[in-house]
Scaffold this motif. Structure first.
Motif, PDB file in Angstrom:
ATOM      1  N   ALA A  17      40.923  65.336  52.970  1.00  0.00           N
ATOM      2  CA  ALA A  17      40.225  65.619  51.687  1.00  0.00           C
ATOM      3  C   ALA A  17      41.135  66.815  50.915  1.00  0.00           C
ATOM      4  O   ALA A  17      41.003  66.760  49.850  1.00  0.00           O
ATOM      5  N   ILE A  18      41.753  67.673  51.839  1.00  0.00           N
ATOM      6  CA  ILE A  18      42.496  68.715  51.411  1.00  0.00           C
ATOM      7  C   ILE A  18      43.570  68.242  50.769  1.00  0.00           C
ATOM      8  O   ILE A  18      44.227  68.481  49.626  1.00  0.00           O
ATOM      9  N   ILE A  19      44.291  67.233  51.271  1.00  0.00           N
ATOM     10  CA  ILE A  19      45.528  66.616  50.719  1.00  0.00           C
ATOM     11  C   ILE A  19      45.346  65.785  49.458  1.00  0.00           C
ATOM     12  O   ILE A  19      46.088  65.807  48.483  1.00  0.00           O
ATOM     13  N   THR A  20      44.120  65.192  49.455  1.00  0.00           N
ATOM     14  CA  THR A  20      43.459  64.415  48.220  1.00  0.00           C
ATOM     15  C   THR A  20      43.495  65.230  47.230  1.00  0.00           C
ATOM     16  O   THR A  20      43.768  65.189  45.987  1.00  0.00           O
ATOM     17  N   ASP A  21      42.871  66.591  47.564  1.00  0.00           N
ATOM     18  CA  ASP A  21      42.549  67.458  46.406  1.00  0.00           C
ATOM     19  C   ASP A  21      43.907  68.231  45.824  1.00  0.00           C
ATOM     20  O   ASP A  21      43.912  68.417  44.718  1.00  0.00           O
ATOM     21  N   LEU A  22      44.779  68.301  46.911  1.00  0.00           N
ATOM     22  CA  LEU A  22      46.185  69.102  46.213  1.00  0.00           C
ATOM     23  C   LEU A  22      46.823  68.212  45.240  1.00  0.00           C
ATOM     24  O   LEU A  22      47.088  68.591  44.368  1.00  0.00           O
ATOM     25  N   ARG A  35      45.683  69.415  38.762  1.00  0.00           N
ATOM     26  CA  ARG A  35      46.769  69.321  37.860  1.00  0.00           C
ATOM     27  C   ARG A  35      47.410  70.770  37.536  1.00  0.00           C
ATOM     28  O   ARG A  35      48.221  70.928  37.043  1.00  0.00           O
ATOM     29  N   ALA A  36      46.519  71.757  37.707  1.00  0.00           N
ATOM     30  CA  ALA A  36      46.781  73.090  37.528  1.00  0.00           C
ATOM     31  C   ALA A  36      47.615  73.660  38.467  1.00  0.00           C
ATOM     32  O   ALA A  36      48.443  74.560  38.001  1.00  0.00           O
ATOM     33  N   LEU A  37      47.641  73.154  39.917  1.00  0.00           N
ATOM     34  CA  LEU A  37      48.391  73.774  40.723  1.00  0.00           C
ATOM     35  C   LEU A  37      49.706  73.196  40.583  1.00  0.00           C
ATOM     36  O   LEU A  37      50.249  72.002  40.410  1.00  0.00           O
ATOM     37  N   LEU A  87      39.624  75.658  52.327  1.00  0.00           N
ATOM     38  CA  LEU A  87      38.277  75.448  52.119  1.00  0.00           C
ATOM     39  C   LEU A  87      37.536  76.562  51.436  1.00  0.00           C
ATOM     40  O   LEU A  87      36.754  76.406  50.740  1.00  0.00           O
ATOM     41  N   ILE A  88      37.913  77.864  52.122  1.00  0.00           N
ATOM     42  CA  ILE A  88      37.177  79.079  51.667  1.00  0.00           C
ATOM     43  C   ILE A  88      37.840  79.414  50.124  1.00  0.00           C
ATOM     44  O   ILE A  88      37.000  79.605  49.067  1.00  0.00           O
ATOM     45  N   ALA A  89      39.212  79.351  49.887  1.00  0.00           N
ATOM     46  CA  ALA A  89      39.793  79.832  48.728  1.00  0.00           C
ATOM     47  C   ALA A  89      39.304  78.919  47.580  1.00  0.00           C
ATOM     48  O   ALA A  89      39.180  79.181  46.378  1.00  0.00           O
ATOM     49  N   ARG A  90      39.557  77.248  47.939  1.00  0.00           N
ATOM     50  CA  ARG A  90      39.651  76.481  46.742  1.00  0.00           C
ATOM     51  C   ARG A  90      38.603  75.745  46.852  1.00  0.00           C
ATOM     52  O   ARG A  90      38.563  74.480  46.153  1.00  0.00           O
ATOM     53  N   GLY A  91      37.367  75.583  47.756  1.00  0.00           N
ATOM     54  CA  GLY A  91      36.394  74.765  47.863  1.00  0.00           C
ATOM     55  C   GLY A  91      35.395  74.451  46.867  1.00  0.00           C
ATOM     56  O   GLY A  91      35.075  73.408  46.746  1.00  0.00           O
ATOM     57  N   GLY A  92      35.331  75.545  45.930  1.00  0.00           N
ATOM     58  CA  GLY A  92      34.453  75.170  44.594  1.00  0.00           C
ATOM     59  C   GLY A  92      35.226  74.211  43.802  1.00  0.00           C
ATOM     60  O   GLY A  92      34.787  73.289  43.126  1.00  0.00           O
ATOM     61  N   GLY A  93      36.443  74.568  43.714  1.00  0.00           N
ATOM     62  CA  GLY A  93      37.126  73.636  42.680  1.00  0.00           C
ATOM     63  C   GLY A  93      37.404  72.028  43.350  1.00  0.00           C
ATOM     64  O   GLY A  93      37.599  71.166  42.551  1.00  0.00           O
ATOM     65  N   MET A  94      37.261  72.160  44.670  1.00  0.00           N
ATOM     66  CA  MET A  94      37.465  70.771  45.217  1.00  0.00           C
ATOM     67  C   MET A  94      36.350  70.145  44.628  1.00  0.00           C
ATOM     68  O   MET A  94      36.391  68.688  44.247  1.00  0.00           O
ATOM     69  N   ARG A 106      36.722  68.904  41.226  1.00  0.00           N
ATOM     70  CA  ARG A 106      37.954  67.752  40.766  1.00  0.00           C
ATOM     71  C   ARG A 106      37.491  66.509  41.366  1.00  0.00           C
ATOM     72  O   ARG A 106      37.785  65.564  40.609  1.00  0.00           O
ATOM     73  N   GLY A 107      36.751  66.434  42.390  1.00  0.00           N
ATOM     74  CA  GLY A 107      36.047  65.268  43.060  1.00  0.00           C
ATOM     75  C   GLY A 107      35.104  64.536  42.105  1.00  0.00           C
ATOM     76  O   GLY A 107      35.288  63.380  41.822  1.00  0.00           O
TER      77      GLY A 107
END
Length: 124
Positions: free
Chosen positions: A25-30, A34-36, A60-67, A70-71
């Motif tokens: 899930a993290i790799i998919t989100d990475l 598009r902003a990163l 998950l703590i730092a970018r969980g909301g954005g995940m 984006r999903g």
């Protein structure tokens, strides 16, 4: 003793499989983000390789909301593109096929029997 060993192995298997789901899930989100910047994506991947559990937790703590955002956006994009691709695959509608066959009949290209055959195929 034997029962507790099996239970322990099952627990570790569940933890490992859960970690794999989080990792994918993290790799998919990475790669969905598009902003990163590409370099930051590479840094996250390197840290996921060398410090996997800590990096996954921090991500998950730092970018969980954005995940989640984006999903949801990816799911909406997939839903929007599905009808268009289905329309392309489906081709003409039955009414379009009958209208084309009717035009061929009026032009004298096909006979009445051929028109009836094309009409029955279109309605089938």
């Amino acid at each position: 003793m034997y029962f507790w060993e099996i239970l322990s192995w099952m627990l570790w298997a569940v933890v490992f499989i859960s970690y794999l789901f989080a990792l994918f899930a993290i790799i998919t989100d990475l790669f969905r983000d598009r902003a990163l910047n590409g370099w930051w994506k590479a840094v996250w991947i390197v840290f996921l390789i060398f410090l996997p559990f800590l990096t996954a937790l921090v991500y998950l703590i730092a970018r969980g909301g954005g995940m989640a955002e984006r999903g949801q956006r990816a799911a909406a994009d997939a839903e929007d593109s599905a009808p268009a691709s289905l329309r392309e695959l489906a081709g003409k509608s039955p009414s379009d096929e009958i209208a084309a066959a009717s035009a061929l009949l009026q032009a004298g290209t096909i006979t009445q029997d051929e028109f009836a055959l094309l009409k029955s195929k279109a309605l089938a």
